[in-house]
Design a protein around this motif. Structure first.
Motif, PDB file in Angstrom:
ATOM      1  N   ALA A  50     101.344   2.585  88.590  1.00  0.00           N
ATOM      2  CA  ALA A  50     100.185   2.784  89.477  1.00  0.00           C
ATOM      3  C   ALA A  50     100.170   1.743  90.584  1.00  0.00           C
ATOM      4  N   GLY A  77     103.237   5.132  93.039  1.00  0.00           N
ATOM      5  CA  GLY A  77     102.682   6.031  92.026  1.00  0.00           C
ATOM      6  C   GLY A  77     101.390   6.666  92.512  1.00  0.00           C
ATOM      7  N   ALA A  85     100.781  10.610  93.133  1.00  0.00           N
ATOM      8  CA  ALA A  85      99.720  11.325  92.406  1.00  0.00           C
ATOM      9  C   ALA A  85      98.809  12.047  93.398  1.00  0.00           C
ATOM     10  N   VAL A  93      98.570   9.409  85.367  1.00  0.00           N
ATOM     11  CA  VAL A  93      99.315   8.213  85.791  1.00  0.00           C
ATOM     12  C   VAL A  93      99.243   7.188  84.661  1.00  0.00           C
TER      13      VAL A  93
END
Ligand code: FAD
Length: 521
Positions: A125, A129, A133, A145
């Motif tokens: 994250a 990421g 997402a 995630v």
């Protein structure tokens, strides 16, 4: 979501009428030139005309250029000479033609046929990421995630980083990527966060800090197509913009920004179709009954997640996970320093970049640095790096350094950047390493050997990593490219860029360069 393709510029009103309320449309305009004039009478048409004017600033004769609009829409400009090639790399646009092989001569750099998307897990994250997402969620795909620590705590954990395009004066692949990504990230930022809330709309001056930079800046300033994007400034002009003494003139990027990466990451992950599991580590990935199974661990328990698709966005730890375990990626430690201005000191009004960078204050702290230590993997704040950043600043901007409150202990952030051998991000679908090494073994003897066997893919596995020192610029557009490939939609990247960033270039290079490869599962 619909795709509209135009072979000449539609008038904004005509387009607004066709789009209706579809704010997720993908508009593709195949064009060589920006239109002389665009007229709009309705407010919907005016919005589109306004968007095009804004995008024009960033449009720099890129073969393919994308810009976000509406809730989840995107418009893409494609130059006619690359249109056919682009269509063939975008599977849903036209069916495969016999000419296909003429363009795609390296099967490992092609794209797999999309498979049905049932469930998507993203590992990591950070900004890569979060933007991946977001790119999927805005197209209606629910995403989970997994983050082993907290969001934006590793390379994306700096107080402030710069958003601008440190480009070369030549039409290199890096320049194409940076210019296209800069415009995209800037528009995304503006759509996601009000200025001042997590980012400073302050502009960036890239100073002529040595002879090479001066030469590069001078060459760039002579290039007319870029004139709306940046302007050359003298030392006196730079001082007026920055509000402080600076040692040289340079290039002024008025649309440049200083971003708090946590704020952008958090804003992107706020989408209702995104679930985030923090303090959860992905330990292993394996294939079970036509699905991927991720073995996860949090403080309480171990559990499995099933996924049809996985996107590995694990930054410097990306190559610890099968199916990209052992891939050759480099780790580079870096540390930034934060400090506050003495009361009554003159404010710095824009970000400055040179051998290092410094930003205006956000939440009372300026941010400067960064250090650069290849192959170091310790991410603790170090006293030596803190001293280095201060010393660099004292030499570069002595008046400003004297106007900062000293720190009693290191303040700032240290993290590990992830980089590839060619300093380009690693973005796209992933082949089966073991099978590729066997199938393309002839390349070990002759790197130009004409292999034709199709690439053996790892179905549904993608990677978005190795953003080096420019992830705030490059990760969001790369995320768009991954979402497009996964869903069989038009990619915002030219074929040249898609191939240059293709993950499979890493194992194949190991093959052609006779480098050993430690495969692990
Ligand atoms: C000092 C410094 C200064 C920088 N300055 C700038 C700048 O000015 N402008 C700019 O554009 N870029 C800058 N960068 C680069 C930019 O910050 C990075 O390129 C970007 O943050 C990379 O984002 P990422 O999401 O790929 O990686 P990361 O932010 O590192 O995110 C990866 C995440 O994956 C998680 N993870 C890893 N393995 C697992 C696992 N097995 N399970 C679950 N989670 C896992 C990690 O915990 C991490 O949170 C700078 C970087 C540094 C270090």
């Amino acid at each position: 979501m619909s795709i509209y393709i135009f072979h000449e510029w539609p008038q904004p009103d005509e387009l607004a009428q066709q789009l209706g309320n579809d704010k997720q449309a993908e508009i593709v305009v195949v064009t060589e030139k920006w239109p002389e004039s665009l007229t709009a009478r309705s407010s919907a048409g005016q919005n589109i005309a306004q968007l095009w004017l804004e995008a024009k600033v960033f449009w720099q004769q890129q073969p393919v250029f994308s810009y976000p609009f509406g809730d989840a829409g995107k418009f893409t400009l494609i130059q006619p000479q690359v249109y056919e090639q682009w269509c063939q790399f975008n599977p849903n646009m036209v069916s495969t033609t016999p000419e296909y092989s003429k363009f795609i001569y390296k099967p490992w750099l092609t794209l797999p046929t999309p498979i049905p998307v049932k469930s998507v897990v993203i590992i990591g994250a950070g900004i890569a990421g979060a933007s991946t997402a977001f790119a999927l969620a805005k197209r209606g795909i629910a995403v989970t995630v997994i983050e082993q620590h907290s969001i934006a705590s590793a390379a994306s954990g700096n107080h402030l980083g710069l958003l601008y395009a440190k480009i070369s004066a030549h039409a290199t692949i890096q320049t194409e990527l940076l210019l296209a990504s800069y415009g995209y990230s800037r528009a995304l930022l503006k759509n996601c966060l009000p200025a001042g809330k997590g980012w400073l709309d302050c502009g960036v001056i890239h100073l002529d800090y040595n002879a090479t930079e001066k030469q590069r800046n001078t060459l760039l300033a002579q290039q007319n197509p870029h004139s709306t994007l940046f302007q050359t400034v003298t030392k006196a002009e730079a001082e007026q913009i920055a509000g402080i003494d600076v040692p040289n003139g340079g290039l002024w990027w008025p649309y440049g920004a200083a971003i708090n990466p946590f704020s952008l990451t958090e804003a992107l992950l706020r989408h209702p179709l995104i679930s985030v599991l923090t303090a959860t580590k992905a330990n292993t990935i394996s294939r079970q009954n036509d699905l991927w199974q991720i073995d996860c661990q949090n403080q309480q328990k171990s559990f499995y997640l099933d996924a049809s698709h996985i996107v590995i966005c694990a930054g410097a730890e990306s190559n610890s996970l099968y199916p990209v375990a052992g891939w050759p990626l480099h780790k580079i430690r870096g540390q930034t320093t934060t400090a506050s201005l003495r009361s009554g000191a003159t404010q710095i009004k824009c970000a400055l970049s040179g051998n290092s960078y410094i930003t205006p204050p956000w939440q009372h702290k300026l941010c400067f640095g960064a250090t650069f230590h290849p192959n170091q993997t310790n991410d603790d704040l170090s006293v030596a790096d803190e001293h280095f950043n201060w010393e660099q600043l004292r030499q570069w901007l002595p008046h400003l350094a004297a106007n900062l409150n000293p720190n009693t202990s290191p303040q700032g952030h240290a993290a590990i950047r992830c980089d590839a051998f060619d300093h380009l991000p690693v973005v796209g679908p992933v082949g089966d390493t073991a099978a590729m090494l066997v199938q393309y073994a002839q390349l070990r003897l002759d790197k130009n050997y004409p292999v034709t066997q199709p690439c053996p893919w790892q179905p549904g596995i993608f990677v978005n990593t190795a953003h080096g020192s420019r992830g705030l610029v490059t990760a969001p557009l790369c995320a768009e490219a991954i979402a497009a490939t996964m869903l069989g939609l038009p990619s915002p990247l030219s074929v040249r860029l898609q191939q240059a960033l293709h993950p499979n270039r890493l194992p194949i290079r190991s093959l052609t360069h006779h480098q050993s490869f430690r495969l692990s599962t």
